[in-house]
Motif scaffolding. Structure first.
Motif, mmCIF file in Angstrom:
data_model
loop_
_atom_site.group_PDB
_atom_site.id
_atom_site.type_symbol
_atom_site.label_atom_id
_atom_site.label_comp_id
_atom_site.label_asym_id
_atom_site.label_seq_id
_atom_site.Cartn_x
_atom_site.Cartn_y
_atom_site.Cartn_z
ATOM 1 N N GLU A 6 47.192 -19.593 33.970
ATOM 2 C CA GLU A 6 46.001 -20.009 34.703
ATOM 3 C C GLU A 6 44.884 -20.313 33.718
ATOM 4 O OE1 GLU A 6 45.221 -16.864 37.513
ATOM 5 O OE2 GLU A 6 46.982 -17.382 38.726
ATOM 6 N N ALA A 7 44.388 -21.538 33.755
ATOM 7 C CA ALA A 7 43.344 -21.985 32.826
ATOM 8 C C ALA A 7 41.964 -21.636 33.372
ATOM 9 C CB ALA A 7 43.448 -23.479 32.592
ATOM 10 N N HIS A 8 41.194 -20.982 32.530
ATOM 11 C CA HIS A 8 39.798 -20.638 32.799
ATOM 12 C C HIS A 8 39.004 -21.237 31.638
ATOM 13 C CE1 HIS A 8 40.816 -17.429 35.763
ATOM 14 N NE2 HIS A 8 41.904 -17.357 35.032
ATOM 15 N N ASP A 9 38.298 -22.335 31.876
ATOM 16 C CA ASP A 9 37.656 -23.063 30.784
ATOM 17 C C ASP A 9 38.710 -23.365 29.728
ATOM 18 O OD1 ASP A 9 35.204 -23.184 32.074
ATOM 19 O OD2 ASP A 9 34.379 -21.470 31.018
ATOM 20 N N LYS A 10 38.612 -22.787 28.534
ATOM 21 C CA LYS A 10 39.596 -23.040 27.474
ATOM 22 C C LYS A 10 40.376 -21.773 27.134
ATOM 23 C CE LYS A 10 38.659 -26.114 24.359
ATOM 24 N NZ LYS A 10 38.067 -26.788 23.203
ATOM 25 N N VAL A 11 40.703 -21.016 28.194
ATOM 26 C CA VAL A 11 41.470 -19.781 28.039
ATOM 27 C C VAL A 11 42.570 -19.763 29.095
ATOM 28 C CG1 VAL A 11 41.383 -17.260 28.041
ATOM 29 C CG2 VAL A 11 39.372 -18.557 27.315
ATOM 30 N N PHE A 12 43.797 -19.511 28.654
ATOM 31 C CA PHE A 12 44.900 -19.336 29.598
ATOM 32 C C PHE A 12 45.124 -17.849 29.830
ATOM 33 C CE2 PHE A 12 46.551 -23.654 28.549
ATOM 34 C CZ PHE A 12 46.693 -24.120 29.858
ATOM 35 N N ALA A 13 45.154 -17.452 31.090
ATOM 36 C CA ALA A 13 45.563 -16.103 31.478
ATOM 37 C C ALA A 13 47.037 -16.196 31.855
ATOM 38 C CB ALA A 13 44.735 -15.614 32.653
ATOM 39 N N ILE A 14 47.872 -15.424 31.171
ATOM 40 C CA ILE A 14 49.313 -15.452 31.401
ATOM 41 C C ILE A 14 49.678 -14.316 32.360
ATOM 42 C CG2 ILE A 14 51.605 -15.361 30.334
ATOM 43 C CD1 ILE A 14 49.952 -17.726 29.309
ATOM 44 N N LYS A 15 50.373 -14.667 33.454
ATOM 45 C CA LYS A 15 50.794 -13.695 34.463
ATOM 46 C C LYS A 15 52.257 -13.951 34.798
ATOM 47 C CE LYS A 15 46.396 -13.699 36.978
ATOM 48 N NZ LYS A 15 45.856 -13.910 38.345
ATOM 49 N N PHE A 16 52.972 -12.906 35.214
ATOM 50 C CA PHE A 16 54.358 -13.107 35.629
ATOM 51 C C PHE A 16 54.729 -12.105 36.719
ATOM 52 C CE2 PHE A 16 54.719 -9.788 32.502
ATOM 53 C CZ PHE A 16 55.760 -8.999 32.944
ATOM 54 N N TYR A 17 55.747 -12.482 37.494
ATOM 55 C CA TYR A 17 56.261 -11.599 38.540
ATOM 56 C C TYR A 17 57.667 -12.040 38.932
ATOM 57 C CZ TYR A 17 54.797 -15.427 41.636
ATOM 58 O OH TYR A 17 54.627 -16.648 42.225
ATOM 59 N N ALA A 18 58.409 -11.138 39.539
ATOM 60 C CA ALA A 18 59.729 -11.477 40.069
ATOM 61 C C ALA A 18 59.524 -12.339 41.308
ATOM 62 C CB ALA A 18 60.505 -10.209 40.417
#
Length: 189
Positions: free
Chosen positions: A50-62
């Protein structure tokens, strides 16, 4: 031992736009499948950048948990240590792929609080996942391209992209403020 842990094959699925309740600008969605093990068939995982300005937040789930509110907190309890590490290594393998299209972006991960099968909720500070991210980050990502920051109180790990003519500390503070503003969280960093 970590050099023997290889990532699962990860595939791009789609680019997603935020809904009215989302704070991100856009999202890239990926998937991968784990290997089948004696106690469990292979599972599909979804990874969101998920891009927030110039930062990606990495998330994962089954993927089977996609409709659950706590999908990022669940522990499946089916993997041994190496298999669980492969999931984390797979998520980290996304960074070089994203860097091809977004070379100036930084990255953040949050070690979500585990909710086990007995509904016990882990403390927010220095979660198990955060400790794994912290242990893996310098070994997998390294320090040549990124400055590493830990926010132990909320189990978040930030990789700030090193760039010419950019003050890393100022960039860290800018990213921190952006997340504080977007998510209306207390300034505990």
């Amino acid at each position: 031992m970590l050099e023997k842990v290889r990532a699962y094959n990860i595939k791009f699925i789609q680019k997603a736009s935020p809904t009215s309740s989302d704070a991100f600008d856009f999202c890239r969605v990926y998937r991968f499948y784990t290997d089948a093990i004696p106690t469990c068939q292979k599972l599909k995982y979804i990874v969101r950048a998920e891009a927030h300005d110039k930062v990606f937040a990495i998330k994962f789930y089954a993927a089977r948990d996609k409709k659950l509110d706590n999908k990022y907190n669940r522990t499946l309890g089916v993997y041994d240590y190496i298999s669980a590490l492969r999931i984390f290594v797979t998520c980290a393998s996304l960074i070089p792929k994203l860097m091809k299209d977004f070379p100036d972006y930084s990255y953040i991960v949050n070690g979500a609080r585990t909710i086990d099968i007995n509904k016990k909720i882990e403390n927010e500070s220095e979660t198990q996942r955060f400790r794994v991210y912290r242990a893996l980050a310098t070994r997998i990502i390294g320090t040549q391209l990124f400055e590493h920051y830990q926010f132990k109180e909320i189990s978040s790990y930030l990789l700030v992209r090193k760039q010419p003519n950019i003050n890393i500390e100022d960039e860290k503070n800018k990213i921190k403020q952006m997340f504080l503003d977007r998510y209306e969280i207390e300034d505990i960093w």
